[in-house]
Design a protein around this motif. Structure first.
Motif, PDB file in Angstrom:
ATOM      1  N   ARG A 195       1.667   0.547   2.662  1.00 35.79           N
ATOM      2  CA  ARG A 195       0.858  -0.636   2.390  1.00 35.79           C
ATOM      3  C   ARG A 195       1.600  -1.621   1.490  1.00 35.79           C
ATOM      4  N   ARG A 196       2.317  -1.108   0.507  1.00 35.99           N
ATOM      5  CA  ARG A 196       3.058  -2.003  -0.374  1.00 35.99           C
ATOM      6  C   ARG A 196       4.155  -2.734   0.389  1.00 35.99           C
ATOM      7  N   THR A 197       4.973  -1.968   1.124  1.00 38.50           N
ATOM      8  CA  THR A 197       6.085  -2.596   1.836  1.00 38.50           C
ATOM      9  C   THR A 197       5.593  -3.472   2.966  1.00 38.50           C
ATOM     10  N   GLY A 198       4.394  -3.217   3.453  1.00 36.01           N
ATOM     11  CA  GLY A 198       3.829  -4.063   4.495  1.00 36.01           C
ATOM     12  C   GLY A 198       3.267  -5.358   3.975  1.00 36.01           C
ATOM     13  N   GLY A 199       3.180  -5.507   2.662  1.00 33.18           N
ATOM     14  CA  GLY A 199       2.725  -6.756   2.076  1.00 33.18           C
ATOM     15  C   GLY A 199       1.229  -6.895   1.977  1.00 33.18           C
ATOM     16  N   LEU A 431      17.585   3.993  -1.515  1.00 35.84           N
ATOM     17  CA  LEU A 431      17.378   3.235  -2.755  1.00 35.84           C
ATOM     18  C   LEU A 431      16.181   2.321  -2.639  1.00 35.84           C
ATOM     19  N   PHE A 432      16.101   1.537  -1.555  1.00 40.33           N
ATOM     20  CA  PHE A 432      15.016   0.583  -1.424  1.00 40.33           C
ATOM     21  C   PHE A 432      13.681   1.278  -1.157  1.00 40.33           C
ATOM     22  N   ASP A 433      13.702   2.422  -0.488  1.00 39.75           N
ATOM     23  CA  ASP A 433      12.476   3.220  -0.372  1.00 39.75           C
ATOM     24  C   ASP A 433      11.985   3.637  -1.751  1.00 39.75           C
ATOM     25  N   TYR A 434      12.919   4.066  -2.580  1.00 40.92           N
ATOM     26  CA  TYR A 434      12.560   4.509  -3.926  1.00 40.92           C
ATOM     27  C   TYR A 434      11.996   3.347  -4.744  1.00 40.92           C
ATOM     28  N   CYS A 435      12.645   2.180  -4.671  1.00 35.01           N
ATOM     29  CA  CYS A 435      12.166   1.024  -5.431  1.00 35.01           C
ATOM     30  C   CYS A 435      10.785   0.584  -4.968  1.00 35.01           C
ATOM     31  N   ASP A 436      10.554   0.599  -3.652  1.00 37.68           N
ATOM     32  CA  ASP A 436       9.233   0.240  -3.149  1.00 37.68           C
ATOM     33  C   ASP A 436       8.175   1.236  -3.622  1.00 37.68           C
ATOM     34  N   LYS A 437       8.513   2.497  -3.593  1.00 41.00           N
ATOM     35  CA  LYS A 437       7.567   3.532  -4.015  1.00 41.00           C
ATOM     36  C   LYS A 437       7.223   3.405  -5.489  1.00 41.00           C
ATOM     37  N   GLU A 438       8.223   3.080  -6.315  1.00 42.11           N
ATOM     38  CA  GLU A 438       8.019   3.012  -7.759  1.00 42.11           C
ATOM     39  C   GLU A 438       7.656   1.608  -8.242  1.00 42.11           C
TER      40      GLU A 438
END
Length: 545
Positions: A195-199, A431-438
């Protein structure tokens, strides 16, 4: 910066939002990462009640996505389709936010203009006193009135590091507590990340309190809506200036140049967000006097009984009697006012915002980046094995936005391959998965020069331009432990450095550039301020040896 000074009109904000440079030769994945970064910042400003900066960033995001990214030469590549679809869906949900904010911005601007006219009229009627009413008084009055409506006190970063450290520590604790609440609400990490990465889950604390609504994915309808907004006083200035260049035959290996947008899932397939329980509030710092235990009577000369008498409604313990024959009895201490407490109330941390710390060469303001002082020590420890083998090591500077300042709160060392002159991530998507998650922003990078001096090589410059396109404040730290100086904190000049690197098509890993003053210090002087007690976590993603 839209959030500082006199209230700007909607037209002023629209003009500012349109003043950015678009380069069609930059890969679409990089622009999508830039759009994601822009959207995250808008969400932070919205949570802080900064309507002008929220409006500016959301409008710029919409303009970038709809006017440029949907026409990018790489828009039809399979790896970009899903991410681009998610970006356009985010614009659909943001249009209503822009419409909600616009009347408030208009009202504040009109109120400010009315006050100024009234003040000027009063000054004209008091000609005999006009010499004593200097322009600063008028400006001060308007600033106070402005703050009453939405603005907060502005502070310099230098000299307020202690306050900044407390602010960062509190924000990190708040995010940790909010994340625990999300887990307790039954939302999995995978669903939260999608949901976060989907905006569609920007301010996820508030979003949990209501059912999510599907974003309008019809691109043509969104374009019509933006066009309508422009006709209503949102005319967009064209500042897009693609650089005329040919593609370089050498593709620079770059730390930030691969986003994870291609893995984003379609926002329309997600179930509604469940209702969230009441927001969890962090307990205030431990106060030994807040809930005192029952105590026997104490002599009045003790500070504890005086504090307890102010904290509790019941009368204080009856002190023992002292006669004139006991001159050695200590006098009663004066009453301690509530403002004398050492602990700063939590709400005070929300009543200020940081001023821009420096400016680009083109005059654009740069927000402060607070750099934890121990970060270099931790990084050099993690890189020590490679350094002894004369191999470079790189790390990512990740952090948060709060009160118009950027805080580096996490050092992430990704999986990488290294030589004596290069280092490159092997799986940027992790890396970007981790940043999006956190919920972290990439604020720059750090790397070693095991045997070279402290400088930015041509390879470093081509790597760093990707960061500075995403965020003008992004920094590059170079550590040269065997040389003096042993480290430096840099950014590209803008102009001429950023433009020169973006338009460079010279082949080869190392090559000269024909522009002087291509990069500059970011620490002294600059927009980077060291922070002794800032929160910092080190995450090493390299395979265990």
């Amino acid at each position: 910066m839209a959030s500082l000074g006199a209230p700007l009109s909607v037209q002023d904000l629209t003009d500012q939002a349109s003043k950015y440079e678009y380069n069609a030769y930059i890969p679409l994945r990089n622009w999508l990462r830039t759009a994601s970064m822009m959207h995250k910042q808008a969400q932070v400003y919205a949570a802080e009640g900064n309507d002008p900066q929220t409006y500016l960033l959301l409008y710029r995001h919409a303009n970038l996505v709809l006017e440029h990214l949907t026409n990018h030469p790489e828009r039809n590549l399979p790896e970009n389709r899903k991410a681009l679809s998610a970006a356009t869906a985010a614009v659909g949900s943001d249009i209503q936010t822009l419409e909600d904010i616009r009347p408030r911005i208009k009202k504040r601007h009109e109120e400010f203009q009315a006050r100024r006219k009234a003040q000027q009229k009063s000054l004209q009627s008091l000609e005999d006193k006009s010499e004593r009413l200097v322009p600063q008084e008028l400006d001060g009055t308007s600033r106070v009135a402005h703050r009453r409506s939405y603005e907060k006190q502005t502070l310099d970063a230098i000299g307020n590091q202690t306050l900044a450290a407390k602010l960062a520590q509190r924000e990190v604790r708040r995010r940790d507590a909010a994340r625990r609440s999300v887990r307790q609400a039954g939302v999995s990490e995978e669903e939260e990340s999608e949901r976060r990465t989907g905006g569609v889950w920007g301010d996820w604390e508030k979003e949990l309190k209501r059912q999510s609504t599907e974003a309008d994915g019809d691109l043509s309808a969104q374009l019509q809506e933006v066009a309508r907004m422009q006709r209503n006083g949102h005319q967009t200035s064209n500042y897009s200036r693609p650089y005329s260049q040919t593609s370089s035959s050498y593709h620079y290996p770059s730390v930030p140049h691969h986003g994870q947008q291609e893995r984003r899932t379609d926002v329309h397939s997600q179930p509604p967000v469940p209702a969230r329980p009441p927001k969890e509030h962090l307990p205030p710092p431990y106060d030994p006097f807040a809930i005192p235990p029952a105590l026997p009577p104490k002599p009045p000369g003790q500070l504890t009984s005086r504090l307890l008498s102010e904290q509790q409604p019941q009368p204080p313990p009856v002190p023992g009697k002292y006669t004139d024959s006991a001159p050695s009895a200590p006098p009663l201490p004066g009453k301690i006012p509530p403002t004398a407490r050492a602990d700063t109330p939590t709400t005070d941390l929300d009543e200020f915002t940081f001023k821009p710390a420096a400016y680009l060469e083109n005059g654009a303001p740069l927000r402060t980046i607070f750099l934890p002082t121990p970060l270099r020590h931790h990084f050099l420890n993690a890189a020590s094995t490679n350094t002894r083998l004369n191999l470079e090591t790189c790390g990512m500077l990740c952090g948060i936005l709060k009160n118009n300042a950027l805080f580096i709160t996490r050092l992430v060392i990704p999986a990488q391959t290294s030589t004596s002159d290069t280092c490159e991530m092997t799986n940027e998507s992790d890396l970007f998965d981790y940043c999006d998650k956190e919920e972290l922003m990439v604020l720059g990078w750090i790397h070693t020069h095991p045997s070279q001096t402290c400088f930015m090589s041509s390879r470093d410059l081509h790597t760093h331009v990707g960061y500075q396109v995403m965020m003008p404040e992004s920094i590059a730290i170079v550590c040269a432990p065997s040389k003096s100086p042993s480290w430096g904190c840099f950014r590209l000049t803008d102009p001429p450095g950023k433009h020169a690197i973006l338009s460079c098509s010279k082949p080869g890993i190392f090559h000269p550039h024909d522009v002087d003053n291509i990069y500059t210090e970011a620490l002294k002087p600059g927009h980077v301020v060291e922070l002794d007690n800032g929160p910092l976590e080190v995450v090493d993603m390299r395979p265990k040896r």
